[in-house]
Design an enzyme around this catalytic site. Structure first.
Site, mmCIF file in Angstrom:
data_model
loop_
_atom_site.group_PDB
_atom_site.id
_atom_site.type_symbol
_atom_site.label_atom_id
_atom_site.label_comp_id
_atom_site.label_asym_id
_atom_site.label_seq_id
_atom_site.Cartn_x
_atom_site.Cartn_y
_atom_site.Cartn_z
ATOM 1 N N GLU A 1 -18.960 48.200 52.356
ATOM 2 C CA GLU A 1 -17.565 48.017 51.887
ATOM 3 C C GLU A 1 -16.707 49.164 52.518
ATOM 4 O O GLU A 1 -15.563 48.756 52.867
ATOM 5 C CB GLU A 1 -17.782 48.138 50.198
ATOM 6 C CG GLU A 1 -18.334 47.077 49.620
ATOM 7 C CD GLU A 1 -19.685 47.423 49.394
ATOM 8 O OE1 GLU A 1 -20.461 48.349 49.806
ATOM 9 O OE2 GLU A 1 -20.315 47.085 48.209
ATOM 10 N N LYS B 1 -20.098 59.512 51.126
ATOM 11 C CA LYS B 1 -21.120 60.476 51.462
ATOM 12 C C LYS B 1 -21.736 60.134 52.462
ATOM 13 O O LYS B 1 -22.220 60.963 53.472
ATOM 14 C CB LYS B 1 -21.770 60.701 50.086
ATOM 15 C CG LYS B 1 -22.872 61.753 50.034
ATOM 16 C CD LYS B 1 -23.546 61.924 48.833
ATOM 17 C CE LYS B 1 -24.786 62.532 48.808
ATOM 18 N NZ LYS B 1 -25.508 62.640 47.317
ATOM 19 N N GLY C 1 -22.700 61.094 43.753
ATOM 20 C CA GLY C 1 -21.660 60.340 43.935
ATOM 21 C C GLY C 1 -20.919 60.407 42.854
ATOM 22 O O GLY C 1 -19.630 60.860 42.819
ATOM 23 N N ARG C 2 -21.458 60.111 41.644
ATOM 24 C CA ARG C 2 -20.732 60.097 40.406
ATOM 25 C C ARG C 2 -20.145 61.365 39.848
ATOM 26 O O ARG C 2 -19.544 61.501 38.905
ATOM 27 C CB ARG C 2 -21.440 59.026 39.526
ATOM 28 C CG ARG C 2 -22.897 59.460 38.883
ATOM 29 C CD ARG C 2 -23.562 58.500 38.434
ATOM 30 N NE ARG C 2 -24.902 58.690 38.389
ATOM 31 C CZ ARG C 2 -26.060 58.613 39.224
ATOM 32 N NH1 ARG C 2 -25.728 58.089 40.350
ATOM 33 N NH2 ARG C 2 -27.167 58.734 38.860
ATOM 34 N N HIS D 1 -5.147 44.961 20.111
ATOM 35 C CA HIS D 1 -4.803 43.437 20.037
ATOM 36 C C HIS D 1 -5.581 42.525 20.558
ATOM 37 O O HIS D 1 -5.465 41.498 20.972
ATOM 38 C CB HIS D 1 -3.368 43.587 20.580
ATOM 39 C CG HIS D 1 -2.279 44.236 19.817
ATOM 40 N ND1 HIS D 1 -1.433 43.882 19.037
ATOM 41 C CD2 HIS D 1 -2.072 45.717 20.067
ATOM 42 C CE1 HIS D 1 -0.610 44.875 18.500
ATOM 43 N NE2 HIS D 1 -0.827 45.937 19.136
ATOM 44 N N LYS E 1 -27.883 45.040 47.268
ATOM 45 C CA LYS E 1 -27.609 45.317 48.579
ATOM 46 C C LYS E 1 -28.501 44.744 49.567
ATOM 47 O O LYS E 1 -27.813 44.323 50.760
ATOM 48 C CB LYS E 1 -27.489 46.922 48.771
ATOM 49 C CG LYS E 1 -26.308 47.658 48.040
ATOM 50 C CD LYS E 1 -26.418 49.179 48.953
ATOM 51 C CE LYS E 1 -25.917 50.234 48.196
ATOM 52 N NZ LYS E 1 -26.277 51.532 48.365
ATOM 53 N N GLU F 1 -25.074 54.298 35.151
ATOM 54 C CA GLU F 1 -25.704 54.676 36.536
ATOM 55 C C GLU F 1 -26.811 55.751 36.318
ATOM 56 O O GLU F 1 -27.817 56.083 37.083
ATOM 57 C CB GLU F 1 -24.740 54.809 37.818
ATOM 58 C CG GLU F 1 -25.339 54.558 38.899
ATOM 59 C CD GLU F 1 -24.349 54.743 40.349
ATOM 60 O OE1 GLU F 1 -23.753 55.655 40.210
ATOM 61 O OE2 GLU F 1 -24.442 53.783 41.219
#
Ligand code: G6Q
Length: 554
Positions: A211, A205, A270-271, A387, A515, A356
């Site tokens: 990253e 965005k 974003g999410r 399991h 950050k 978030e």
């Protein structure tokens, strides 16, 4: 008035003391209609919340709290495009991205729908050209692999959906996702890929995320190195890179041509962005018509959410039952257990969506809350979890409410598998509810010939307390439409909880500090010594890492 001072909150608190004592099995015994009365069905989804310590009175009190706390008003404000993300002064309009009606949606007096439709049309064009082999790589070969480079909201949504809809993908066009700045992620993904037939989509965005830009630059380097003999750099980037971003200046500076840049808007968080051009890898993988079916499923859930009274409203009831556990029964974690291998990434996706959005400690006015907010979300697909961590669910000292998610019809046709999957899913919810008493354990052990001290010693270890809550969510089939509805269900669940807690579910300031400090640590690592101002542990860690580094590695 503070939330906890409201009579509706206090009524629930008083009620929780009584309900805390009651067993879910007794609620079933008292009401033969309970399974139906505490289930809801809409948009192809059955939501059964009957295996929770919730009575008709609990439901009525929870709905009263939601109304009192202003859920309907905030819901209307969101759908009307008002700036409900108060700390960023933004509207919250992921619902506009999947608005399949002809209703306009206004932000500051302007209808956002024409812009959304224009981008969708461009996405359709790109998907058709790439999938049809019309748009080709720089050496004239059709694309076989797409690599999405993005992180957080620009990764998890498309990754989760593309994986979930694997059976609808085309074998000729594989989708890969690179998010981690750890070079291992990009390196492992590029191994075996042919640069001539690989298309990179840089999804960011802001187009400033460290990253993503680091990975994008390394991917560009890989491409240029591999194909330098075949075409000039600008041509290579033009053919092999696309971008999804709101920062058109930065995408141009990277060398991506405007026709390959897909925009979106500041009112898409974003999410919540997989419905926008961030969903481009989905459209490429499954085709645009199926991407539209995903949008249609979400739209159907939006319509259900905005038009259905809270007591019959799937997302609202999921939110209220969750909040009941968190704030009134002291159960602050929530497990997401998809019985579908293709939903492998759903727990991680929901972890971001929920944690978030609602991992907040101050309310909308900035006052610290005196109640718990967003839960810890975790989980993994069944039957694998059975399991592993299910031991904790059945016999641990903490009670973890859980969502079991399953499709009645399998996507694959291997004989016998789906029955086993369904049986395990349903049986686990039954086991959590029912448990196994000491008498039952003794009877079982006696039947196996065990007696005396050995039997008595073993018995407590084999007792299951039961009375452990769960929701069961059943889809007819895991297809684009039902997946769209399922994701929107969870988005609105998170919305309702955030609205009641009076927190801003749409910012994420909590990711900033790390950050910021990473910048300082990075400088120290580059300088080869820790700078001032760190705590002793951090200082020592920087020094230790530097000491451990093999010379020439930095
Ligand atoms: C999501 C967050 C966050 C964001 C990433 C990537 O709601 O805002 O996860 O999606 O930090 O940001 P960019 O898309 O700007 O690279």
């Amino acid at each position: 008035m503070r939330l906890t001072d409201r009579p509706t909150w206090k009524a629930l608190l008083a009620h929780s003391r009584a309900m805390g004592e009651s067993r879910i099995a007794d609620l079933f015994a008292r009401d033969p209609q309970r399974a139906q009365a505490f289930s809801l069905e809409s948009c192809g989804i059955l939501f059964d919340y009957s295996k929770n310590p919730v009575s008709a009175e609990t439901r009525q009190l929870l709905v009263a709290l939601a109304e009192d706390a202003g859920v309907p008003a905030l819901m209307a404000a969101m759908f009307e495009g008002r700036r409900i993300n108060v700390t960023e002064n933004r509207a919250v309009l992921h619902i506009a991205l999947r608005n399949r009606s002809s209703r306009p949606i206004m932000v500051d007096g302007q209808d956002v729908m024409p812009g959304i439709r224009a981008i969708l049309e461009r996405m359709r064009g790109m998907a058709e050209r790439i999938r049809g082999g019309i748009a080709k790589g720089s050496t004239g070969r059709a694309f076989t692999d797409i690599v999405n480079i993005g992180i957080g909201g620009s990764d998890l949504g498309p990754l989760m959906v593309t994986t979930a809809l694997r059976p609808f993908g085309s074998p000729g066009l594989r989708a890969h996702f690179v998010s981690n700045v750890d070079g291992a992620h990009l390196a492992a993904t590029l191994t075996g890929l042919d640069p001539e037939t690989t298309l990179f989509i840089v999804s960011s965005k802001t187009f400033t995320t460290q990253e993503t830009l680091t990975n994008a630059r390394s991917a560009r380097e890989w491409l240029l190195t591999k194909l330098s003999a075949k075409a000039p750099a600008a041509i290579l980037v033009e053919h092999h890179f696309a971008a999804v971003s709101t920062n058109l200046e930065a995408t141009a500076a990277f060398g991506i041509i405007p026709e390959r840049v897909f925009g979106f808007w500041d009112w898409v968080g974003g999410r919540y962005s997989l419905w926008s051009a961030i969903g481009l890898p989905i459209a490429l993988a499954i085709g645009f018509d199926r991407f539209e079916a995903l949008l249609a499923g979400a739209f159907e859930m939006d319509e259900h959410f905005r038009n259905t009274p809270l007591a019959h409203n799937l997302p609202a009831m999921a939110a209220l039952v969750g909040l009941w556990h968190i704030d009134f029964l002291g159960r602050p974690t929530h497990a997401v257990l998809p019985y579908a291998q293709d939903l492998l990434y759903l727990p991680a996706f929901l972890q971001q969506l929920d944690m978030e959005s609602n991992g907040k400690r101050v309310d909308r006015s900035g006052t610290p809350t005196n109640y718990l907010t967003g839960p810890v979300i975790w989980g993994a697909p069944g039957t694998n979890g059975q399991h592993a961590f299910f031991q904790h669910l059945h016999q641990g000292t903490q009670v973890t409410p859980a969502d079991f998610i399953v499709a009645a019809n399998a996507s694959d046709t291997l004989p016998g598998h789906n029955e086993l999957l369904l049986a395990n899913c349903i049986a686990q919810t039954e086991a959590l509810l029912r448990g196994k008493s000491a008498d039952e354990v003794r009877a079982e052990l006696k039947a196996r010939g065990m007696r005396g001290e050995e039997l008595e010693q073993l018995t407590p270890h084999r007792v299951f307390p039961g009375n452990r809550p769960s929701n069961t969510i059943v889809l007819k089939q895991l297809d684009p439409r039902s997946l769209g509805a399922l994701i929107a269900f969870y988005e609105h669940k998170v919305f309702v909880q955030g609205a009641i807690w009076n927190i801003n579910s749409f910012d994420q300031w909590g990711v900033e500090l790390g950050k910021q400090l990473a910048g300082g640590v990075l400088e120290d690592l580059k300088a080869g010594k820790p700078g001032p101002g760190h705590d002793p542990s951090t200082q020592r860690l920087i020094q230790h890492v530097l000491d451990q580094q093999v010379k020439g590695d930095r």
